[in-house]
Design a protein around this motif. Structure first.
Motif, mmCIF file in Angstrom:
data_model
loop_
_atom_site.group_PDB
_atom_site.id
_atom_site.type_symbol
_atom_site.label_atom_id
_atom_site.label_comp_id
_atom_site.label_asym_id
_atom_site.label_seq_id
_atom_site.Cartn_x
_atom_site.Cartn_y
_atom_site.Cartn_z
ATOM 1 N N THR A 122 0.838 -1.210 0.000
ATOM 2 C CA THR A 122 0.000 0.000 0.000
ATOM 3 C C THR A 122 0.868 1.253 0.000
ATOM 4 O OG1 THR A 122 -1.766 -1.124 1.190
ATOM 5 C CG2 THR A 122 -1.776 1.272 1.278
ATOM 6 N N HIS A 142 -0.773 10.958 7.621
ATOM 7 C CA HIS A 142 -1.788 11.004 8.675
ATOM 8 C C HIS A 142 -1.871 9.630 9.338
ATOM 9 C CE1 HIS A 142 -3.121 15.019 8.043
ATOM 10 N NE2 HIS A 142 -3.337 14.824 6.752
ATOM 11 N N GLY A 143 -1.970 9.638 10.680
ATOM 12 C CA GLY A 143 -2.056 8.368 11.403
ATOM 13 C C GLY A 143 -0.711 7.685 11.461
ATOM 14 N N GLY A 144 0.286 8.396 11.996
ATOM 15 C CA GLY A 144 1.655 7.859 12.022
ATOM 16 C C GLY A 144 1.820 6.640 12.904
ATOM 17 N N GLY A 149 0.945 3.898 8.916
ATOM 18 C CA GLY A 149 1.764 5.040 9.300
ATOM 19 C C GLY A 149 3.156 4.644 9.753
ATOM 20 N N THR A 166 0.791 13.015 11.708
ATOM 21 C CA THR A 166 -0.192 13.369 12.732
ATOM 22 C C THR A 166 -0.413 12.148 13.619
ATOM 23 O OG1 THR A 166 -1.991 12.749 11.230
ATOM 24 C CG2 THR A 166 -1.417 15.077 11.321
ATOM 25 N N ALA A 167 -0.657 12.403 14.916
ATOM 26 C CA ALA A 167 -0.940 11.317 15.859
ATOM 27 C C ALA A 167 -1.741 11.890 17.025
ATOM 28 C CB ALA A 167 0.355 10.686 16.359
ATOM 29 N N GLY A 168 -2.487 11.008 17.708
ATOM 30 C CA GLY A 168 -3.449 11.486 18.700
ATOM 31 C C GLY A 168 -2.972 11.460 20.139
ATOM 32 N N TYR A 187 -3.006 15.795 16.527
ATOM 33 C CA TYR A 187 -4.160 16.163 15.700
ATOM 34 C C TYR A 187 -5.345 16.679 16.518
ATOM 35 C CZ TYR A 187 -6.108 11.359 16.333
ATOM 36 O OH TYR A 187 -6.604 10.182 16.831
ATOM 37 N N LYS A 215 -13.011 14.443 5.994
ATOM 38 C CA LYS A 215 -12.776 15.425 7.063
ATOM 39 C C LYS A 215 -11.492 16.240 6.834
ATOM 40 C CE LYS A 215 -11.952 14.986 11.986
ATOM 41 N NZ LYS A 215 -11.808 13.957 13.001
ATOM 42 N N ILE A 233 -6.160 6.980 0.843
ATOM 43 C CA ILE A 233 -6.341 5.525 0.878
ATOM 44 C C ILE A 233 -7.357 5.082 1.916
ATOM 45 C CG2 ILE A 233 -4.005 5.042 0.029
ATOM 46 C CD1 ILE A 233 -3.355 4.174 2.976
ATOM 47 N N MET A 235 -10.984 6.260 4.543
ATOM 48 C CA MET A 235 -12.118 7.174 4.726
ATOM 49 C C MET A 235 -12.598 7.127 6.172
ATOM 50 S SD MET A 235 -14.096 6.557 1.134
ATOM 51 C CE MET A 235 -14.140 4.777 1.301
ATOM 52 N N LEU A 260 -5.854 -1.253 -2.910
ATOM 53 C CA LEU A 260 -4.989 -2.356 -3.326
ATOM 54 C C LEU A 260 -5.825 -3.584 -3.688
ATOM 55 C CD1 LEU A 260 -2.008 -3.123 -3.503
ATOM 56 C CD2 LEU A 260 -2.060 -3.663 -1.067
HETATM 57 N N1 NAP Z 1 -6.691 1.893 0.019
HETATM 58 C C1 NAP Z 1 -5.968 0.858 0.385
HETATM 59 O O1 NAP Z 1 -5.523 0.067 -0.434
HETATM 60 C C2 NAP Z 1 -5.671 0.645 1.845
HETATM 61 C C3 NAP Z 1 -4.782 -0.348 2.246
HETATM 62 C C4 NAP Z 1 -4.490 -0.487 3.616
HETATM 63 C C5 NAP Z 1 -5.114 0.367 4.532
HETATM 64 N N2 NAP Z 1 -6.001 1.295 4.095
HETATM 65 C C6 NAP Z 1 -6.691 2.187 5.043
HETATM 66 O O2 NAP Z 1 -5.714 2.979 5.709
HETATM 67 C C7 NAP Z 1 -6.202 3.311 6.994
HETATM 68 C C8 NAP Z 1 -5.110 3.031 8.026
HETATM 69 O O3 NAP Z 1 -4.871 1.639 8.070
HETATM 70 P P1 NAP Z 1 -4.017 1.029 9.250
HETATM 71 O O4 NAP Z 1 -3.872 -0.405 8.981
HETATM 72 O O5 NAP Z 1 -2.817 1.860 9.489
HETATM 73 O O6 NAP Z 1 -5.031 1.245 10.481
HETATM 74 P P2 NAP Z 1 -4.716 1.327 12.023
HETATM 75 O O7 NAP Z 1 -3.460 0.586 12.335
HETATM 76 O O8 NAP Z 1 -5.965 0.983 12.713
HETATM 77 O O9 NAP Z 1 -4.392 2.884 12.242
HETATM 78 C C9 NAP Z 1 -5.387 3.873 12.173
HETATM 79 C C10 NAP Z 1 -4.678 5.213 12.315
HETATM 80 O O10 NAP Z 1 -5.612 6.281 12.115
HETATM 81 C C11 NAP Z 1 -5.178 7.338 12.945
HETATM 82 N N3 NAP Z 1 -6.206 8.346 13.138
HETATM 83 C C12 NAP Z 1 -7.458 8.196 13.653
HETATM 84 N N4 NAP Z 1 -8.094 9.405 13.664
HETATM 85 C C13 NAP Z 1 -7.228 10.307 13.139
HETATM 86 C C14 NAP Z 1 -7.288 11.701 12.872
HETATM 87 N N5 NAP Z 1 -8.391 12.426 13.128
HETATM 88 N N6 NAP Z 1 -6.207 12.297 12.314
HETATM 89 C C15 NAP Z 1 -5.087 11.600 12.027
HETATM 90 N N7 NAP Z 1 -4.968 10.283 12.245
HETATM 91 C C16 NAP Z 1 -6.014 9.638 12.810
HETATM 92 C C17 NAP Z 1 -4.787 6.639 14.231
HETATM 93 O O11 NAP Z 1 -3.956 7.497 14.975
HETATM 94 P P3 NAP Z 1 -3.977 7.521 16.611
HETATM 95 O O12 NAP Z 1 -3.737 6.095 17.048
HETATM 96 O O13 NAP Z 1 -2.840 8.418 16.966
HETATM 97 O O14 NAP Z 1 -5.311 8.053 16.999
HETATM 98 C C18 NAP Z 1 -4.041 5.431 13.688
HETATM 99 O O15 NAP Z 1 -2.690 5.737 13.473
HETATM 100 C C19 NAP Z 1 -7.486 2.529 7.212
HETATM 101 O O16 NAP Z 1 -8.572 3.396 6.981
HETATM 102 C C20 NAP Z 1 -7.418 1.461 6.155
HETATM 103 O O17 NAP Z 1 -8.696 1.026 5.753
HETATM 104 C C21 NAP Z 1 -6.279 1.449 2.786
#
Ligand code: NAP
Length: 326
Positions: A122, A142-144, A149, A166-168, A187, A215, A233, A235, A260
């Motif tokens: 990804t 976003h979401g480090g 992240g 960004t991180a919470g 954030y 948002k 990537i 929502m 992906l």
């Molecule tokens: N399009 C694609 O092919 C694809 C592939 C993989 C993943 N994704 C998507 O990517 C996203 C992240 O996946 P992941 O596996 O990393 O999920 P994850 O491990 O659950 O992480 C979610 C992240 O979102 C952050 N977050 C929540 N609210 C936020 C805000 N208002 N501003 C900034 N950051 C915020 C969290 O930060 P805090 O912990 O600091 O709150 C956390 O770092 C998901 O939505 C997933 O569906 C898409």
């Protein structure tokens, strides 16, 4: 074999049909499956697997090759691998196209390798292939703290990008700094647009990797430099938003969205292309130690529901959560 079945609110480890490899496939005896946020959506019926894919949850795994299809030349029974799946990872065995299989990178434990394919493919396909990030440019992630992240910070640093995230939480922000982020924005209390401008002497960032969507759309475009690229990537913050196109036009900026899972297995823009680039460009960085899998927790697959609940409630540790298969 056994696989996780969705039974109302429960996830149960249930007998399931054994997969056989098609001519271009291998079967992997699963050691661990990575949890992805999309699994939670699929479970609620909001993210169905692509046509023909297994209905079983699980978009990535690691394990040992157990059977090889008639037309597969590269892999042998007994090879330790990890793989990008369209589905089926929450199981003892899974069939997968051979082009979606990767060797376990040097220095990485077989279980931990389950947390690499989805984030590596990804982030590489988004930040580098689509986002065209170049050494010396600035990347806003976003979401480090998340699976995506933590990988994006390390890849960005390894490629010579300046990385802002960004991180919470305070603990999460510290983890991002430890991974090499130059600036971490709270954030809840800080404006990432202002910080992006401060960090770049008013220019803005070159690439944004966004998991929030609606948002942040307008503010992401505001944070971009001239000729900047916003890659969306996720929502987590909604799917519909308004955008002042004036800012986009003036900056000659690009907004692009990508997934992906729905990509074709082979051909233009396929999973095979991405997996091949990841093996050649990213795996050496993992083997050298410049990028490490960030694993928040390993849990037995029989506790999949508890692992999902932790992710859903935000109480999961940062990085990837892995389900180990007995
Ligand atoms: N399009 C694609 O092919 C694809 C592939 C993989 C993943 N994704 C998507 O990517 C996203 C992240 O996946 P992941 O596996 O990393 O999920 P994850 O491990 O659950 O992480 C979610 C992240 O979102 C952050 N977050 C929540 N609210 C936020 C805000 N208002 N501003 C900034 N950051 C915020 C969290 O930060 P805090 O912990 O600091 O709150 C956390 O770092 C998901 O939505 C997933 O569906 C898409």
């Amino acid at each position: 074999m056994h696989a996780i079945a969705i039974d109302g609110d429960r996830l149960t480890w249930t007998p399931a049909p054994d997969p056989a490899p098609g001519p271009d496939e291998v079967v992997i005896r699963v050691a661990a499956a990575g949890i992805n946020r999309a699994d939670l959506l699929q479970r609620k019926g909001q993210y169905p697997p692509p046509p023909g894919a297994s209905e079983v949850l699980g978009m990535e795994c690691s394990g040992v090759i157990d059977a090889v299809g008639a037309d597969v030349g590269r892999w042998r029974v007994g090879d330790e691998v990890c793989a990008l799946l369209a589905g089926g990872g929450y199981a003892e065995r899974v069939a997968v196209p051979a082009v979606q299989v990767l060797p376990v990178p040097g220095g990485v434990d077989l279980i931990d390798a389950a947390g690499l394919p989805e984030v590596a493919c990804t982030v590489w396909s988004t930040v580098v292939m689509a986002g065209r990030a170049q050494r010396g440019e600035t990347l806003l992630v976003h979401g480090g703290t998340g699976g995506i992240g933590t990988f994006a910070i390390q890849l960005g640093v390894a490629l010579g990008l300046r990385v802002m995230v960004t991180a919470g939480s305070a603990a999460g922000r510290q983890r991002c700094l430890d991974l090499g982020a130059e600036r971490v924005v709270d954030y809840h209390d800080e404006d990432f647009v202002e910080v992006a401008r401060e960090l770049t002497d008013g220019r803005g960032v070159d690439v944004v990797l966004d998991v929030i969507g609606a948002k942040y759309l307008q503010r992401n475009v505001s944070a971009l430099a001239t000729l900047g690229r916003l890659t969306i990537i996720g929502m987590q913050g909604g799917a519909k938003a308004e955008l002042d196109l004036g800012a986009l036009l003036t900056k000659r900026a690009t907004v692009l969205g990508t997934t992906l899972r729905s990509r074709p297995v082979t051909g233009r823009g396929s999973k095979a292309d991405i997996v091949a680039e990841v093996e050649h460009q990213v795996w050496p960085l993992v083997a050298s130690g410049a990028i490490r899998p960030v694993i928040g927790a390993r849990m037995p697959i029989t506790e999949a529901a508890a692992a999902h609940a932790a992710l859903d409630s935000g109480s999961a540790p940062g990085g990837k959560v892995l389900l180990t298969v007995p």
